[in-house]
Design an enzyme around this catalytic site. Structure first.
Site: not given
Length: 608
Positions: A260-262, A297, A394
């Protein structure tokens, strides 16, 4: 002197257990076990405290007392049977695997299906996923991507508020439930990718700072302080997360990690955390003989993350490509607010199909700067594309899916755009039959002040998109229940046909020689300003070609065939077999012929 970092956590071996915890700044660490006196741990030169205790069994609970004062669970706990604030429990890693023949999948063979374990089935657990693996296999899925499973507060959460990275969410079925799922997926020829969060921890039950400097004030993230990957004492933090990644890939037989969100992993070390992680994963691949993948990501349009080390890159296998989604979403919906304000033109979608990124150095008004570079040497198998995912559904006001806004013809067009691209496609659970139940943001925090902070934060976020109305309460159990998949396609003709349509396109992607091409010569995109709503592109591989034409207008359009080849039509989404209005495009294609395309449709020609 070389230092070997020990395995953190509680390691069980035949009626005994070794406990290791990293707490470099503490003067005393004690192990507390039920109905036993406290055990004093011994500290080594790097701040790792350890002790071995006999006559212990799986399920035995324990805690640590620091400096004879506060008592906390294990930061590397494998099981939290009483929730995030309760004691940790010893676990037995043994599992009877039957997937010895499984060797993993390369990126180019992946057709990913992202799912949330809690809402994918009525059971809301790993067994519920196992029960539908055959459905996913029949759909043509080759890899499931599980949203994060690390233990989080309560029983409902997206997973990005996890606070025990080594523990499997108890309400989902715990360690053995996950291993059963992976084992059965492999038996059915399906890889398993796990979403992991190495850029932050959730706020409720996060006790890591009480043990060691896991966080740094040098940097900030959207979720608070950054994890300490390059400040003082960072070695212990890096070791903690490397061990975590290798645990999933080795002990749990997971095939890949979606990280996630590196871009929020701040590390200016000479050897970046991610590059070193990739080296360790390569070593694991060699030892096990199984393919192990790292998918990132990130929001930087910077191929350094996926470039090989010889080009100065970190060597990751692939990345999520948000810009493909933004370009596609804004074209089909007309939304150009929030982070869609840079998009809205069909030419941008054409560019993403051709280049991977949309912004490759142009000025971005959303970012207010020039942004990105061209990833010219990266194969398309390094880019994961999608029309929907957990974030972009979401994080909408009502968690509404694109299904609720688009015509049936448009849904077929959207699916074709993703599945016929040379990039790696990802579906979000339920899109294949047109699920209309929302996927909203939900939590089950134990601290009411924190719950109110989350509620207020959601309200602020939606101001950015100019959405109006009462923000759904993320703490509400009813909101969570509304997000469960209905799987109600069997008595709805359009949904049944949409499901068959997805199966057809996935089967075509797998079987047609031309659609196997993934290198930079695999696609040529044609987009003319005068044909603004039309994208044509050729896919080529092994000396053969397909011409694919997409019409994003709600009116019929003409496309000037640029090729000197003749061709025959092999697919038309507007055909009556797909409940379309009936084909208008000719069955045979002449060289450089101008052809009509139905509204919101796709046609495929095999060039001769």
């Amino acid at each position: 002197m070389n230092y070997t970092y020990p395995a953190v956590g509680a390691t069980y071996k035949k009626q005994g257990c070794t406990f290791i915890v990293w707490a470099p700044g503490k003067e005393q660490v004690e192990l507390l076990l039920a109905n036993r006196p406290a055990y004093a741990l011994e500290k080594d030169e790097r701040g790792y405290w350890s002790i071995s205790v006999h006559d212990l069994h799986p399920g035995h609970t324990y805690q640590y007392r620091l400096n004879n004062e506060e008592i906390f669970p294990d930061p590397a706990s494998r099981h939290q049977p009483q929730g995030v604030h309760g004691p940790s429990a010893i676990t037995d890693p043994f599992f009877e695997w039957s997937d010895d023949a499984w060797k993993g999948l390369p990126m180019q063979d992946m057709i990913l299906y992202e799912l949330h374990v809690g809402t994918f089935s009525p059971e809301g657990n790993f067994d519920g996923v196992i029960a539908r693996l055959d459905y996913l296999k029949q759909l043509g899925i080759t890899a499931i991507e599980l949203m994060p499973l690390a233990q989080f507060p309560g029983e409902r959460n997206w997973g990005y508020d996890g606070v025990y990275p080594f523990a499997v969410q108890d309400s989902y079925g715990g360690i053995n439930g996950l291993k059963r799922l992976v084992n059965e997926a492999h038996r059915q020829g399906i890889a398993v990718v796990l979403d992991v969060v190495y850029n932050h921890l959730g706020p409720d039950g996060n006790y890591l700072p009480q043990f060691a400097p896991y966080f740094t004030e040098k940097y900030r993230t959207p979720w608070g302080g950054a994890i300490n990957f390059d400040d003082a004492h960072c070695d212990g933090v890096r070791n903690y997360y490397w061990q975590n990644a290798l645990m999933w890939l080795d002990e749990f037989h997971i095939d890949g990690l979606r990280m996630d969100a590196v871009h929020a992993i701040w590390d200016f070390s000479a050897n970046h955390f991610l590059a070193e992680l990739k080296n360790k994963v390569n070593e694991l691949e060699k030892r096990t003989g199984r393919k192990k993948l790292l998918i990132a990501e990130f929001d930087l349009n910077n191929p350094r993350y996926i470039d090989p080390p010889e080009k100065g890159g970190y060597g990751l296998d692939a990345q999520w490509t948000d810009e493909f989604h933004h370009a596609l979403h804004s074209v089909v919906t007309g939304e150009v607010n929030g982070y869609y304000e840079d998009f809205g033109e069909v030419a941008q979608l054409a560019k993403s199909l051709q280049d991977g990124y949309v912004f490759t150095g142009q000025y971005s008004k959303h970012r207010k700067k020039h942004f990105g570079v061209l990833p010219k040497d990266n194969p398309y198998s390094q880019f994961v594309v999608f029309a929907q995912n957990h974030d972009h559904i979401g994080n909408r006001f009502l968690g509404d899916r694109i299904t609720t806004h688009m015509s049936f013809e448009a849904l077929k067009l959207i699916a074709a755009t993703v599945l016929l691209s040379p990039q790696v496609p990802l579906l979000f659970m339920g899109e294949e039959y047109g699920e209309t139940n929302p996927f909203q943001y939900f939590i089950h925090h134990t601290n009411e002040d924190l719950v109110n902070m989350v509620r207020n934060g959601r309200k602020e976020e939606f101001h950015y998109f100019n959405w109006e109305g009462e923000v759904p309460d993320p703490q509400s159990e009813e909101i969570f229940r509304q997000c469960k998949l209905s799987f109600n396609y069997e008595h709805d003709e359009k949904r049944m046909r949409l499901l068959e349509y997805y199966k057809k396109l996935i089967a075509l992607r797998k079987s047609h020689t031309v659609l196997q091409g993934r290198d930079r010569n695999a696609i040529t995109v044609y987009h003319r300003p005068e044909e603004n709503k039309i994208i044509g592109f050729t896919r080529q591989h092994n000396g053969k070609q397909l011409l694919i034409v997409l019409n994003f207008d709600n009116q019929p359009r003409c496309f000037s065939q640029p090729m000197s080849h003749a061709g025959r039509k092999i697919f038309d989404s507007s055909g009556t077999e797909w409940l379309g209005p009936g084909a208008v495009t000719p069955e045979e294609l002449k060289p450089q012929q101008r052809i009509s395309i139905n509204p919101e449709s796709v046609v495929i020609f095999e060039l001769l």
